[in-house]
Motif scaffolding. Structure first.
Motif, PDB file in Angstrom:
ATOM      1  N   MET A   1       0.670  -1.066   0.189  1.00 44.81           N
ATOM      2  CA  MET A   1      -0.018   0.009   0.179  1.00 44.81           C
ATOM      3  C   MET A   1       0.993   1.231  -0.011  1.00 44.81           C
ATOM      4  SD  MET A   1      -3.237   0.205  -0.164  1.00 44.81           S
ATOM      5  CE  MET A   1      -3.577   1.634  -1.101  1.00 44.81           C
ATOM      6  N   ARG A   2       1.679   1.162   0.791  1.00 42.25           N
ATOM      7  CA  ARG A   2       2.812   2.273   0.822  1.00 42.25           C
ATOM      8  C   ARG A   2       3.461   2.729  -0.578  1.00 42.25           C
ATOM      9  NH1 ARG A   2       7.256   1.929   4.584  1.00 42.25           N
ATOM     10  NH2 ARG A   2       7.203   4.294   5.156  1.00 42.25           N
ATOM     11  N   TYR A   3       3.757   1.500  -1.265  1.00 43.38           N
ATOM     12  CA  TYR A   3       4.239   1.451  -2.876  1.00 43.38           C
ATOM     13  C   TYR A   3       3.210   2.216  -3.655  1.00 43.38           C
ATOM     14  CZ  TYR A   3       5.510  -0.374  -7.538  1.00 43.38           C
ATOM     15  OH  TYR A   3       6.003  -0.329  -8.847  1.00 43.38           O
ATOM     16  N   GLU A   4       1.866   1.667  -3.567  1.00 42.77           N
ATOM     17  CA  GLU A   4       0.908   2.312  -4.226  1.00 42.77           C
ATOM     18  C   GLU A   4       1.015   3.632  -4.298  1.00 42.77           C
ATOM     19  OE1 GLU A   4      -1.137   1.068  -6.953  1.00 42.77           O
ATOM     20  OE2 GLU A   4       0.835   0.003  -6.891  1.00 42.77           O
ATOM     21  N   ILE A   5       0.883   4.233  -2.913  1.00 40.54           N
ATOM     22  CA  ILE A   5       0.444   5.616  -2.689  1.00 40.54           C
ATOM     23  C   ILE A   5       1.880   6.338  -3.421  1.00 40.54           C
ATOM     24  CG2 ILE A   5       0.763   7.392  -1.023  1.00 40.54           C
ATOM     25  CD1 ILE A   5      -1.123   5.357   0.806  1.00 40.54           C
TER      26      ILE A   5
ATOM     27  N   VAL B   1       0.996  -5.106 -10.569  1.00 38.48           N
ATOM     28  CA  VAL B   1       2.072  -4.699  -9.563  1.00 38.48           C
ATOM     29  C   VAL B   1       3.077  -5.944  -9.276  1.00 38.48           C
ATOM     30  CG1 VAL B   1       0.837  -2.678  -8.361  1.00 38.48           C
ATOM     31  CG2 VAL B   1       0.618  -4.980  -7.358  1.00 38.48           C
ATOM     32  N   PRO B   2       4.101  -5.594  -9.033  1.00 37.04           N
ATOM     33  CA  PRO B   2       5.147  -6.718  -8.318  1.00 37.04           C
ATOM     34  C   PRO B   2       4.859  -6.929  -6.692  1.00 37.04           C
ATOM     35  CG  PRO B   2       6.428  -4.892  -8.674  1.00 37.04           C
ATOM     36  CD  PRO B   2       4.958  -4.407  -9.284  1.00 37.04           C
TER      37      PRO B   2
ATOM     38  N   GLN C   1       9.484 -11.746  -8.156  1.00 41.53           N
ATOM     39  CA  GLN C   1       8.735 -10.688  -8.697  1.00 41.53           C
ATOM     40  C   GLN C   1       7.352 -11.283  -9.422  1.00 41.53           C
ATOM     41  OE1 GLN C   1       9.815  -7.008  -9.601  1.00 41.53           O
ATOM     42  NE2 GLN C   1      10.896  -7.789  -7.631  1.00 41.53           N
ATOM     43  N   SER C   2       6.658 -11.863  -8.491  1.00 41.52           N
ATOM     44  CA  SER C   2       5.274 -12.382  -8.520  1.00 41.52           C
ATOM     45  C   SER C   2       4.508 -11.149  -8.980  1.00 41.52           C
ATOM     46  CB  SER C   2       4.835 -12.926  -7.589  1.00 41.52           C
ATOM     47  OG  SER C   2       5.517 -14.019  -6.932  1.00 41.52           O
ATOM     48  N   ARG C   3       3.445 -11.131  -9.908  1.00 46.42           N
ATOM     49  CA  ARG C   3       2.839 -10.227 -10.600  1.00 46.42           C
ATOM     50  C   ARG C   3       1.361 -10.352 -10.202  1.00 46.42           C
ATOM     51  NH1 ARG C   3       2.585  -9.459 -16.202  1.00 46.42           N
ATOM     52  NH2 ARG C   3       2.784 -11.733 -16.333  1.00 46.42           N
ATOM     53  N   PHE C   4       0.772  -9.118  -9.796  1.00 45.12           N
ATOM     54  CA  PHE C   4      -0.654  -8.857  -9.234  1.00 45.12           C
ATOM     55  C   PHE C   4      -1.465  -8.042 -10.001  1.00 45.12           C
ATOM     56  CE2 PHE C   4       1.394 -11.638  -6.129  1.00 45.12           C
ATOM     57  CZ  PHE C   4       0.480 -12.580  -5.473  1.00 45.12           C
ATOM     58  N   LYS C   5      -2.595  -8.527 -10.326  1.00 43.23           N
ATOM     59  CA  LYS C   5      -3.564  -7.507 -10.714  1.00 43.23           C
ATOM     60  C   LYS C   5      -4.060  -6.579  -9.650  1.00 43.23           C
ATOM     61  CE  LYS C   5      -7.735  -8.068 -12.629  1.00 43.23           C
ATOM     62  NZ  LYS C   5      -8.858  -8.332 -13.356  1.00 43.23           N
TER      63      LYS C   5
END
Length: 360
Positions: free
Chosen positions: A53-57, A241-242, A247-251
């Motif tokens: 969440m910090r990364y997204e912000i 996002v990783p 480096q798993s990827r998620f929507k």
């Protein structure tokens, strides 16, 4: 929860492929330890949820800087996500604009249902009637009486047939069907294990390795809530996002919600004579020693901390010391029911802000 200016959002994460969330057992540092087989956890640690969440912000505000940030850039980032990250020894009640994060749950979006581990005392009766005391760390504690409970009768607890730890559950509520029944699902119907064998480029006797990765069944995704003091830009979603190892990827998808809360959603799992952990919990020894009976497991928890040695550096990432958390699904009992409400923990609000110690 939160102040009047706080907005609550539901965050959904769907793995694109198999993922890897590491635990205490890793491939090692090639010097003191070396492991050739590692297995992903089903869920990330709560520190990883906060970190995402910090990364997204930061990403939303164009603060993912290349190279060393300027003092002005660091100031902006600190205002958005806080100067410090996850730290059990010095927890905070907020991280910049992030006020609170819930534990992570599983969602079946088509049925609009959420799932949490089945309480370990499901269909079990725990009582202290006529119990005897036993010594624990030099103190007397009551030994509870444990019985399997059905509609028809109570009978002696049979450890050989006990399997609550193999299930997740959803209460009898869903947006799609208000009268939907209580549902429990086997863990292996949600999480599918898959092995990956590889070889390291440098070769040698220690070149081979095997990882057990996890695939989430197509029906499910991860979900958690976050409360923030500023609006999020929802036009940036969905996005990829990783997250986690390899480096798993998620929507990732985010939408605003107002009247939804996981403690309320799972309230049917609540019992008046005990506490249920909806998320992992940090319970210090002095508090644990005051508890009469805990049915549950402890899990290893270690996270990354940054040691800041001067006012200009964000510091080198280091591993924290090893902590033990009480795992979600555990239950806490007291012989004197009135003492349940007195089980306070120092910094309780700060732990709840990062999704720990959420009990009903």
């Amino acid at each position: 929860m939160g102040n009047n200016n706080t907005k609550r959002y539901l965050v959904r994460l769907t793995p694109i492929d198999a993922y890897f969330f590491g635990g205490e057992v890793t491939f090692g540092d090639k010097l003191a330890t070396q492991n050739y087989r590692v297995r992903s956890n089903y869920l990330p640690q709560q520190s990883a949820v906060l970190g995402l969440m910090r990364y997204e912000i930061l990403r939303q505000n164009d603060c993912l800087f290349n190279g060393k940030p300027t003092e002005e850039e660091k100031k902006k980032a600190n205002e958005l996500i806080g100067e410090k990250g996850f730290d059990l020894t010095q927890p905070q009640t907020s991280y910049g604009i992030i006020q609170r994060i819930s534990p992570l749950f599983i969602e079946n979006r088509s049925e609009k249902r959420f799932y949490t581990p089945l309480p370990l005392d499901y269909n079990i009766n725990v009582s202290f009637d006529g119990t005897i005391n036993a010594l624990y760390n030099g103190k007397e504690k009551p030994l509870p009486k444990i019985e399997t409970e059905t509609i028809e009768k109570k009978e002696a607890f049979k450890s050989k047939t006990y399997d609550n730890y193999l299930f997740w559950c959803s209460p009898g509520v869903s947006e799609a069907n208000a009268d939907s029944p209580f549902e429990k699902i086997k863990v292996d119907e949600i999480f599918k294990e898959t092995e990956q064998v590889g070889i390291q480029k440098q070769g040698g006797d220690d070149a081979f390795f095997k990882q057990t990765l996890i695939r989430l069944d197509d029906k499910y995704n991860f979900a958690f809530t976050v409360e923030v003091s500023e609006d999020l830009d929802l036009e940036k979603y969905p996005a990829i996002v990783p997250w986690g190892g390899n480096q798993s990827r998620f929507k990732i998808e985010i939408k605003e919600i107002k009247d939804f809360d996981f403690c309320t959603y799972f309230k049917q799992l609540k019992r008046e004579n005990r506490l249920l952990l909806l998320g992992d919990a940090f319970i210090p020894d002095d508090t644990r020693n005051r508890i009469d009976f805990i049915w549950g497991n402890c899990i290893d928890n270690r996270y990354i901390v940054r040691e800041v040695k001067d006012g200009r550096s964000w510091g080198k990432p280091l591993k924290s010391k090893l902590f033990q958390l009480q795992s979600r699904g555990s239950v806490i009992y007291q012989k004197d029911i009135n003492k349940l409400s007195q089980l306070t923990i120092d910094n309780e609000a700060a732990y709840k802000a990062i999704g720990l110690n959420i009990l009903i």
